[in-house]
Design a protein around this motif. Structure first.
Motif, PDB file in Angstrom:
ATOM      1  N   GLN A  61       0.817  -1.403  -0.140  1.00 43.33           N
ATOM      2  CA  GLN A  61      -0.189  -0.066   0.121  1.00 43.33           C
ATOM      3  C   GLN A  61       0.828   1.230   0.010  1.00 43.33           C
ATOM      4  N   SER A  62       2.073   1.126  -0.029  1.00 45.80           N
ATOM      5  CA  SER A  62       3.077   2.157   0.306  1.00 45.80           C
ATOM      6  C   SER A  62       3.971   2.351  -0.926  1.00 45.80           C
ATOM      7  N   ALA A  63       4.742   3.616  -1.033  1.00 47.98           N
ATOM      8  CA  ALA A  63       5.854   3.851  -1.711  1.00 47.98           C
ATOM      9  C   ALA A  63       6.824   2.928  -0.947  1.00 47.98           C
ATOM     10  N   ASN A  64       7.513   1.779  -1.296  1.00 47.80           N
ATOM     11  CA  ASN A  64       8.320   1.051  -0.652  1.00 47.80           C
ATOM     12  C   ASN A  64       9.660   1.003  -1.109  1.00 47.80           C
ATOM     13  N   PHE A  65      10.859   1.640  -0.280  1.00 48.90           N
ATOM     14  CA  PHE A  65      12.044   1.977  -0.818  1.00 48.90           C
ATOM     15  C   PHE A  65      13.078   0.941  -0.641  1.00 48.90           C
ATOM     16  N   SER A  66      13.813   0.390  -1.551  1.00 50.49           N
ATOM     17  CA  SER A  66      14.640  -0.641  -1.513  1.00 50.49           C
ATOM     18  C   SER A  66      15.976  -0.222  -1.395  1.00 50.49           C
ATOM     19  N   HIS A  67      16.206   1.014  -1.300  1.00 49.16           N
ATOM     20  CA  HIS A  67      17.613   1.797  -1.215  1.00 49.16           C
ATOM     21  C   HIS A  67      17.701   2.822  -0.314  1.00 49.16           C
ATOM     22  N   ALA A  68      16.939   2.703   0.841  1.00 48.09           N
ATOM     23  CA  ALA A  68      17.146   3.943   1.686  1.00 48.09           C
ATOM     24  C   ALA A  68      18.193   3.611   2.545  1.00 48.09           C
ATOM     25  N   PHE A  69      19.025   4.553   2.979  1.00 50.51           N
ATOM     26  CA  PHE A  69      20.267   4.532   3.857  1.00 50.51           C
ATOM     27  C   PHE A  69      20.324   5.755   4.891  1.00 50.51           C
ATOM     28  N   VAL A  70      20.722   5.241   6.108  1.00 51.32           N
ATOM     29  CA  VAL A  70      20.766   5.870   7.230  1.00 51.32           C
ATOM     30  C   VAL A  70      21.994   7.024   7.078  1.00 51.32           C
ATOM     31  N   GLN A  71      21.880   7.905   7.813  1.00 48.80           N
ATOM     32  CA  GLN A  71      23.136   8.973   7.646  1.00 48.80           C
ATOM     33  C   GLN A  71      24.354   8.860   8.787  1.00 48.80           C
ATOM     34  N   ALA A  72      24.060   7.831   9.627  1.00 51.41           N
ATOM     35  CA  ALA A  72      24.924   7.563  10.810  1.00 51.41           C
ATOM     36  C   ALA A  72      24.516   6.034  11.201  1.00 51.41           C
ATOM     37  N   PRO A  73      25.178   5.127  11.292  1.00 54.92           N
ATOM     38  CA  PRO A  73      24.790   3.667  11.566  1.00 54.92           C
ATOM     39  C   PRO A  73      24.975   3.592  13.162  1.00 54.92           C
ATOM     40  N   VAL A  74      24.003   4.428  13.776  1.00 52.32           N
ATOM     41  CA  VAL A  74      24.204   4.421  15.415  1.00 52.32           C
ATOM     42  C   VAL A  74      22.815   5.131  15.781  1.00 52.32           C
ATOM     43  N   CYS A  75      22.352   4.678  17.048  1.00 56.44           N
ATOM     44  CA  CYS A  75      20.896   5.010  17.366  1.00 56.44           C
ATOM     45  C   CYS A  75      20.720   6.455  17.308  1.00 56.44           C
ATOM     46  N   VAL A  76      21.422   7.312  18.189  1.00 57.72           N
ATOM     47  CA  VAL A  76      20.945   8.912  18.402  1.00 57.72           C
ATOM     48  C   VAL A  76      21.526   9.535  17.204  1.00 57.72           C
ATOM     49  N   PRO A  77      22.562   9.391  16.713  1.00 55.06           N
ATOM     50  CA  PRO A  77      22.834  10.143  15.605  1.00 55.06           C
ATOM     51  C   PRO A  77      21.679   9.875  14.503  1.00 55.06           C
ATOM     52  N   ALA A  78      21.504   8.701  14.215  1.00 49.55           N
ATOM     53  CA  ALA A  78      20.686   8.499  13.079  1.00 49.55           C
ATOM     54  C   ALA A  78      19.232   9.011  13.297  1.00 49.55           C
ATOM     55  N   ARG A  79      18.804   8.916  14.629  1.00 48.12           N
ATOM     56  CA  ARG A  79      17.666   9.522  15.016  1.00 48.12           C
ATOM     57  C   ARG A  79      17.498  11.022  14.913  1.00 48.12           C
ATOM     58  N   ALA A  80      18.708  11.522  15.268  1.00 46.45           N
ATOM     59  CA  ALA A  80      18.621  12.985  14.922  1.00 46.45           C
ATOM     60  C   ALA A  80      18.750  13.321  13.600  1.00 46.45           C
ATOM     61  N   SER A  81      19.291  12.673  12.697  1.00 39.27           N
ATOM     62  CA  SER A  81      19.046  13.090  11.272  1.00 39.27           C
ATOM     63  C   SER A  81      17.563  12.919  10.771  1.00 39.27           C
ATOM     64  N   PHE A  82      17.149  11.663  10.956  1.00 41.48           N
ATOM     65  CA  PHE A  82      15.680  11.402  10.880  1.00 41.48           C
ATOM     66  C   PHE A  82      14.740  13.046  11.166  1.00 41.48           C
ATOM     67  N   PHE A  83      14.867  13.422  12.277  1.00 42.81           N
ATOM     68  CA  PHE A  83      14.180  14.461  13.067  1.00 42.81           C
ATOM     69  C   PHE A  83      14.692  15.779  12.582  1.00 42.81           C
ATOM     70  N   THR A  84      15.963  16.002  12.240  1.00 39.38           N
ATOM     71  CA  THR A  84      16.441  17.502  11.554  1.00 39.38           C
ATOM     72  C   THR A  84      16.486  17.513  10.067  1.00 39.38           C
ATOM     73  N   GLY A  85      16.514  16.549   9.476  1.00 38.70           N
ATOM     74  CA  GLY A  85      16.799  16.372   8.016  1.00 38.70           C
ATOM     75  C   GLY A  85      18.162  16.722   7.739  1.00 38.70           C
ATOM     76  N   ARG A  86      19.290  16.516   8.595  1.00 40.47           N
ATOM     77  CA  ARG A  86      20.370  17.289   8.538  1.00 40.47           C
ATOM     78  C   ARG A  86      21.494  16.133   8.605  1.00 40.47           C
ATOM     79  N   TYR A  87      22.665  16.131   8.157  1.00 34.88           N
ATOM     80  CA  TYR A  87      23.627  15.269   8.313  1.00 34.88           C
ATOM     81  C   TYR A  87      24.325  15.347   9.596  1.00 34.88           C
ATOM     82  N   ALA A  88      24.867  14.178  10.203  1.00 37.10           N
ATOM     83  CA  ALA A  88      25.429  14.119  11.466  1.00 37.10           C
ATOM     84  C   ALA A  88      26.377  15.190  11.748  1.00 37.10           C
ATOM     85  N   HIS A  89      27.389  15.577  10.990  1.00 38.90           N
ATOM     86  CA  HIS A  89      28.332  16.468  10.896  1.00 38.90           C
ATOM     87  C   HIS A  89      27.815  17.955  11.258  1.00 38.90           C
ATOM     88  N   ALA A  90      26.650  18.140  10.909  1.00 36.09           N
ATOM     89  CA  ALA A  90      25.730  19.500  10.804  1.00 36.09           C
ATOM     90  C   ALA A  90      24.947  19.580  12.192  1.00 36.09           C
TER      91      ALA A  90
END
Length: 521
Positions: A61-90
């Motif tokens: 029922q969705s747009a299902n993405f086969s190649h979605a990648f996180v911007q940091a492979p660890v919990c807190v930095p990754a979640r911060a990128s989800f909720f800011t739309g920004r790279y971890a170094h930013a």
């Protein structure tokens, strides 16, 4: 399982008029996140051995993405990128349990400012202030919080732990405990029982609690006339691998394909920062007994099937509220899990199993159900949600809205030809027997500059580590990333080009942060 209804003043003040779910009303958002779920942890994504019927239905029922990648492979930095739309170094949140810069505005705060009700159920892992309490979680933008960050040291602030203490007859037993380790519970175990069978019953696990409290929140939020943002965040399938009855026996007869066993000599051929990470601790697990590893795989995927049941209940409740036709549903995970690929349990590396995650976006009548194979970054989720809600995308957002790709909306989507990720390798961690602290002027365990960067194109992946270490993988011919070509003269030009891409990315990605706004149009 019973718990009191939501009583937050902000929700009560919203009024008791049922929402008119017309297309003109801003859509609600139901954001479901798991922790440490690989891309292949969904049957619809090609795993024929796992049972995920509700996620499979959502994927169709969705747009299902086969190649979605996180911007940091660890919990807190990754979640911060989800909720800011920004790279971890930013956003500068690079290590777990590091407070977020207080000037950072997160997605729930933006939505609340726009008139949304905002609620969190489960794991947040993002705070401006310590401790990780309910009160401090609300400061990130949530009106209502039922918190559970899932570890012993955070349990004093856990709403789940407090609830279980009141209701579970086995409250004496830690909720991560195994039945085989409890003198009373172990007596009735039969030969062949999953060694990771959880000591407590299904109804008292944090997975079931998160699902049931999400359903309760949906029913309450749907009573009010304002749109809502509900963040439902599961701890699992993150280790440890305890799993309750009946899920513990679900895959007893399944032999999951296991990764290639890695010898110490092979691990020592990897860049030194990776060696430090993989070989940390008193007994690194790279040579784990294969029978034990098979039970870990069975339990890992059983935890996902447990989550799948809760997702099914959540989506059924959403339908029952009458809100489903005007609710964006997001399903994703903050990163993956190596599951002993390359000798590592967990994440923190740039191999596909750590950085590639499931990503589904659904909005009936707006988002076209489709299989999407473009390279996308998880920082693209926030601007996509904001645009679908008719809200402005902040100027310092690094992500690209996906609406022109997946929705019935004007505009031309400009596909990415590369995605980026970054992490501190080896990980900064000082809990248990690990003493990997960062020492100014010295680094971590002899790695003076542990800040690693990655660029991935459709074919190539290049990982850069300061002090002369690198990896180059040809993903077309070496999808399991076994042959490092970084020092092969035949691929020197490719390595230089990709290293230049990383340099350009670091220079250009934050340009809107570095130019005074009064000079910007």
């Amino acid at each position: 399982m019973q718990q009191s209804a939501l009583t937050t003043g902000a929700l009560a003040a919203a009024g008791n008029v049922r929402a008119d779910q017309s297309p003109q009303k801003p859509p609600n958002i139901l954001f479901i996140m798991t922790d440490q779920q690989r891309y292949d942890g969904v049957a619809a994504n090609g795993n024929r051995l796992i049972k995920t019927p509700h996620l499979d239905r959502l994927a169709k029922q969705s747009a299902n993405f086969s190649h979605a990648f996180v911007q940091a492979p660890v919990c807190v930095p990754a979640r911060a990128s989800f909720f800011t739309g920004r790279y971890a170094h930013a956003h500068r949140n690079r290590v777990n349990y590091t407070p977020i810069d207080r000037r950072t505005v997160l997605l729930p705060a933006r939505l609340r400012k726009a008139g949304y009700q905002t609620a969190l159920i489960g794991k947040l892992h993002l705070f401006y202030y310590h401790p990780p309490s309910n009160e401090n979680a609300q400061k990130t933008g949530f009106d209502h919080v039922e918190l559970h960050d899932g570890t012993r040291r955070t349990d004093r602030w856990s709403d789940y732990a407090a609830w279980r203490e009141k209701h579970d007859p086995l409250r004496r037993v830690y909720y991560r405990s195994l039945a085989k380790d409890d003198p009373q519970l172990s007596r009735g175990l039969k030969p062949g029982t999953n060694p990771f069978r959880c000591a407590i019953d299904d109804e008292f696990t944090d997975t079931t609690w998160t699902g049931e409290r999400t359903c309760a929140a949906l029913r309450e939020l749907a009573k009010h006339d304002r749109p809502f943002f509900l963040y439902s965040s599961f701890w699992k399938p993150h280790s440890p691998f305890e799993v309750p009855v009946p899920f513990d026996s679900l895959y007893n007869d399944v032999d999951f394909p296991l990764p290639k066993a890695e010898s110490l000599a092979e691990i020592q051929q990897l860049p030194l920062p990776l060696q430090k990470l993989i070989l940390r601790g008193k007994k690194p697990p790279y040579d784990m007994d294969r029978k034990r590893l098979q039970w870990i795989y069975r339990s890992y995927y059983a935890s996902i099937t447990h989550i799948d049941r809760e997702v099914g209940r959540i989506l059924k409740t959403l339908e029952e509220t009458g809100c489903a036709e005007n609710t964006i549903v997001v399903f994703t995970s903050d990163h993956g899990d190596q599951l002993l690929e390359h000798g590592l349990m967990g994440k923190n590396v740039f191999f596909e199993s750590s950085i590639r995650v499931p990503l589904m976006l659904k909005l009936p009548g707006k988002i076209r159900p489709s299989d999407q194979h473009n390279l996308v970054e998880t920082i693209d989720v926030m601007p996509t949600l904001l645009e679908l809600c008719g809200l402005p995308i902040p100027g310092d957002c690094h992500g690209r809205s996906l609406t022109s790709l997946i929705a019935n909306q004007l505009g031309k989507y400009s596909p990415r030809d590369a995605i980026f990720s970054e992490n501190i390798i080896p990980e900064v961690i000082t809990s248990g027997s690990l003493d990997f602290e960062f020492v100014p002027g010295q680094g971590i365990k002899g790695i003076r500059h542990p800040d690693a960067k990655m660029v991935r194109t459709e074919r190539w992946k290049y990982n850069y580590y300061p002090e002369g270490f690198a990896e180059l993988y040809d993903l077309k011919n070496d999808p399991h990333e076994q042959q490092n070509l970084a020092d092969d003269p035949q691929y020197a030009k490719t390595a230089v080009e990709l290293k230049g891409r990383i340099l350009d990315w670091l220079i250009t990605s934050t340009e809107t942060d570095q130019i005074a706004r009064r000079w910007m149009v």
